[in-house]
Design a protein around this motif. Structure first.
Motif, PDB file in Angstrom:
ATOM      1  N   THR A  53       0.800  -1.222   0.000  1.00  0.00           N
ATOM      2  CA  THR A  53       0.000   0.000   0.000  1.00  0.00           C
ATOM      3  C   THR A  53       0.834   1.274   0.000  1.00  0.00           C
ATOM      4  OG1 THR A  53      -0.158  -0.063   2.412  1.00  0.00           O
ATOM      5  CG2 THR A  53      -1.907  -1.167   1.168  1.00  0.00           C
ATOM      6  N   SER A  84      -7.724  -3.517  -4.372  1.00  0.00           N
ATOM      7  CA  SER A  84      -7.701  -2.084  -4.675  1.00  0.00           C
ATOM      8  C   SER A  84      -6.616  -1.362  -3.887  1.00  0.00           C
ATOM      9  CB  SER A  84      -9.070  -1.462  -4.405  1.00  0.00           C
ATOM     10  OG  SER A  84      -9.477  -1.647  -3.065  1.00  0.00           O
ATOM     11  N   ASP A  85      -6.432  -1.730  -2.623  1.00  0.00           N
ATOM     12  CA  ASP A  85      -5.388  -1.077  -1.821  1.00  0.00           C
ATOM     13  C   ASP A  85      -4.000  -1.341  -2.403  1.00  0.00           C
ATOM     14  OD1 ASP A  85      -7.291  -0.114  -0.103  1.00  0.00           O
ATOM     15  OD2 ASP A  85      -6.938  -1.591   1.468  1.00  0.00           O
ATOM     16  N   THR A  87      -3.262  -2.229  -5.503  1.00  0.00           N
ATOM     17  CA  THR A  87      -3.139  -1.613  -6.824  1.00  0.00           C
ATOM     18  C   THR A  87      -2.898  -0.118  -6.711  1.00  0.00           C
ATOM     19  OG1 THR A  87      -4.541  -3.320  -7.802  1.00  0.00           O
ATOM     20  CG2 THR A  87      -4.300  -1.258  -9.035  1.00  0.00           C
ATOM     21  N   ARG A  88      -3.516   0.511  -5.740  1.00  0.00           N
ATOM     22  CA  ARG A  88      -3.267   1.945  -5.519  1.00  0.00           C
ATOM     23  C   ARG A  88      -1.779   2.190  -5.221  1.00  0.00           C
ATOM     24  NH1 ARG A  88      -6.956   2.438  -2.213  1.00  0.00           N
ATOM     25  NH2 ARG A  88      -8.600   3.373  -3.478  1.00  0.00           N
ATOM     26  N   LEU A 146      -9.488   2.424 -10.583  1.00  0.00           N
ATOM     27  CA  LEU A 146      -8.182   3.037 -10.334  1.00  0.00           C
ATOM     28  C   LEU A 146      -7.261   2.854 -11.535  1.00  0.00           C
ATOM     29  CD1 LEU A 146      -7.572   1.781  -6.676  1.00  0.00           C
ATOM     30  CD2 LEU A 146      -7.977   4.155  -7.367  1.00  0.00           C
ATOM     31  N   SER A 150      -5.630   5.773 -14.254  1.00  0.00           N
ATOM     32  CA  SER A 150      -4.239   5.921 -13.826  1.00  0.00           C
ATOM     33  C   SER A 150      -3.343   6.619 -14.843  1.00  0.00           C
ATOM     34  CB  SER A 150      -3.646   4.542 -13.523  1.00  0.00           C
ATOM     35  OG  SER A 150      -3.560   3.754 -14.717  1.00  0.00           O
TER      36      SER A 150
END
Length: 212
Positions: A53, A84-85, A87-88, A146, A150
């Motif tokens: 993260t 999602s965390d 990938t962010r 996301l 991007s």
């Protein structure tokens, strides 16, 4: 090519690392615990990070790569915002290092029903699966948003049920949609398709359905 693979200890990620090495690529495998990753190869670097993260922790693994591939996903129905965390954080590291190409795995139910899908798949199977794993697919939908926003040269893959079988290289693929009546695919063949997308400009900025 020089590739960075996230989720390298997972089913799809592990296959991506091995297949990429077999194809002559240099690979950085990103793992939480290097002791869990036993593969050794002259062209392999193992990068151990505490978590995915924080983009700053990922910079050394991403810097200088030609492409980043992610096999990160949920390991259960209650995995929260794992995909999602992570990938962010990955996208943040890519932005900071200027790496543009990104290929990630999602899941078929996140995409639209396949054109030509039969009544059973559209009206019975898909609703049952979507309800059973709704938290997982909600997280993957956030992950896809996301990725789309991007600014990377991205490709997202939509596989159906994953099975453990050897790579065949023989599967169906639909750029921009799901595969009709495609109910399974092996983790090894998803890895094969993701690596193949690196040389296919038609997949940039698109989701790709893949199944037998």
């Amino acid at each position: 090519m020089k590739l960075t693979v996230f989720g390298a200890t997972g089913g799809i990620g592990g296959h991506m690392v091995r297949q990429a090495l077999d194809a002559g690529h240099a690979v950085t495998a990103v793992v939480r615990d290097a002791a869990r990753f036993e593969l050794r190869h002259p062209a392999l670097e193992v990068a151990a990070v505490r978590g995915l993260t924080d983009p700053d922790l990922l910079l050394p693994a991403v810097k200088g790569s030609d492409a980043v591939l992610s096999g990160v996903g949920s390991r259960g129905r209650k995995a929260g915002t794992t995909a999602s965390d992570a990938t962010r954080g990955i996208l943040g590291a890519m932005a900071a290092t200027g790496v543009r190409r990104f290929v990630a795995v999602s899941a078929a139910p996140v995409g639209p029903p396949a054109e030509g899908e039969g009544f059973f798949g559209r009206r019975i199977l898909l609703p049952i699966v979507s309800a059973a794993f709704k938290e997982v697919y909600r997280d993957l939908a956030v992950m896809e948003d996301l990725i789309r926003n991007s600014g990377t040269e991205w490709t997202v893959f939509w596989p159906p049920k994953l099975v453990d079988k050897a790579v065949t290289g023989r599967y169906r693929r639909v750029v921009g949609g799901n595969v009709a009546r495609g109910h399974t695919i092996s983790r090894a063949d998803v890895a094969h398709a993701m690596l193949a997308a690196l040389g296919d400009p038609a997949t940039i900025g698109r989701a790709v359905g893949v199944a037998y």
